[in-house]
Design a protein around this motif. Sequence first.
Motif, mmCIF file in Angstrom:
data_model
loop_
_atom_site.group_PDB
_atom_site.id
_atom_site.type_symbol
_atom_site.label_atom_id
_atom_site.label_comp_id
_atom_site.label_asym_id
_atom_site.label_seq_id
_atom_site.Cartn_x
_atom_site.Cartn_y
_atom_site.Cartn_z
ATOM 1 N N LYS A 25 0.852 -1.191 0.000
ATOM 2 C CA LYS A 25 0.000 0.000 0.000
ATOM 3 C C LYS A 25 0.890 1.245 0.000
ATOM 4 O O LYS A 25 1.874 1.313 0.734
ATOM 5 N N ILE A 26 0.556 2.200 -0.848
ATOM 6 C CA ILE A 26 1.326 3.439 -0.947
ATOM 7 C C ILE A 26 0.905 4.387 0.177
ATOM 8 O O ILE A 26 -0.254 4.756 0.276
ATOM 9 N N VAL A 27 1.856 4.747 1.035
ATOM 10 C CA VAL A 27 1.624 5.702 2.116
ATOM 11 C C VAL A 27 2.376 6.998 1.816
ATOM 12 O O VAL A 27 1.896 8.087 2.098
ATOM 13 N N CYS A 28 3.565 6.882 1.224
ATOM 14 C CA CYS A 28 4.373 8.051 0.871
ATOM 15 C C CYS A 28 3.832 8.611 -0.448
ATOM 16 O O CYS A 28 4.289 8.251 -1.532
ATOM 17 N N SER A 29 2.809 9.476 -0.325
ATOM 18 C CA SER A 29 2.166 9.996 -1.529
ATOM 19 C C SER A 29 2.178 11.514 -1.616
ATOM 20 O O SER A 29 1.939 12.069 -2.680
ATOM 21 N N CYS A 33 6.717 14.073 1.119
ATOM 22 C CA CYS A 33 7.354 12.758 1.284
ATOM 23 C C CYS A 33 8.182 12.396 0.053
ATOM 24 O O CYS A 33 9.336 11.997 0.170
ATOM 25 N N THR A 34 7.599 12.541 -1.128
ATOM 26 C CA THR A 34 8.306 12.110 -2.342
ATOM 27 C C THR A 34 9.467 13.029 -2.716
ATOM 28 O O THR A 34 10.312 12.645 -3.517
ATOM 29 N N THR A 35 9.532 14.215 -2.124
ATOM 30 C CA THR A 35 10.707 15.071 -2.320
ATOM 31 C C THR A 35 11.922 14.451 -1.639
ATOM 32 O O THR A 35 13.014 14.422 -2.188
ATOM 33 N N TYR A 36 11.716 13.937 -0.423
ATOM 34 C CA TYR A 36 12.801 13.284 0.315
ATOM 35 C C TYR A 36 13.014 11.837 -0.131
ATOM 36 O O TYR A 36 14.126 11.332 -0.105
ATOM 37 N N LEU A 76 9.445 0.576 -3.643
ATOM 38 C CA LEU A 76 10.846 0.967 -3.450
ATOM 39 C C LEU A 76 11.059 2.445 -3.750
ATOM 40 O O LEU A 76 10.412 3.015 -4.631
ATOM 41 N N TYR A 77 12.021 3.021 -3.030
ATOM 42 C CA TYR A 77 12.339 4.445 -3.121
ATOM 43 C C TYR A 77 13.849 4.647 -3.091
ATOM 44 O O TYR A 77 14.578 3.803 -2.579
ATOM 45 N N THR A 78 14.295 5.796 -3.576
ATOM 46 C CA THR A 78 15.653 6.258 -3.308
ATOM 47 C C THR A 78 15.538 7.325 -2.208
ATOM 48 O O THR A 78 14.436 7.682 -1.792
ATOM 49 N N PHE A 79 16.667 7.846 -1.753
ATOM 50 C CA PHE A 79 16.672 8.855 -0.693
ATOM 51 C C PHE A 79 17.427 10.087 -1.175
ATOM 52 O O PHE A 79 18.551 9.972 -1.681
ATOM 53 N N GLY A 95 10.431 9.157 9.715
ATOM 54 C CA GLY A 95 9.744 10.329 9.197
ATOM 55 C C GLY A 95 8.534 9.941 8.380
ATOM 56 O O GLY A 95 8.433 8.814 7.892
ATOM 57 N N PHE A 96 7.597 10.866 8.250
ATOM 58 C CA PHE A 96 6.368 10.671 7.487
ATOM 59 C C PHE A 96 5.545 9.510 8.035
ATOM 60 O O PHE A 96 4.906 8.766 7.294
#
Length: 109
Positions: A25-29, A33-36, A76-79, A95-96
């Motif tokens: 489930k997508i929480v970082c939306s 959030c997606t800037t970081y 998956l994300y980068t930082f 965070g978030f």
Amino acid sequence: MRLGTILANPQGRTLYYFLPERGGKIVCSSSACTTYWPPSITAGGNPTGGAGVTGQLGLIARAGGAQQITYNTWPLYTFSGDSAADQTNGQGVVGFGGKWLVATPGLQP
């Protein structure tokens, strides 16, 4: 801290997962959030992994239609705090509304 083998994108940037997103489930939306934590988006086609990637790579739709890469259902994300390949500055960041961790081949759904 030794993290062992980590998952990385084709540019060598470390990939992370967000604990509240268990089960895909997508929480970082939010844009904050997606800037970081920029989502790992595919330009098209199914993602493939290199040697040692034993889990299931897949895709999940984000708002707006982009396809985010998943590993064993984890988005998956980068930082943004990693300025070069092989950096892991996002490991353990809180965070978030949750904790961010480096994705490894042994990551379970």
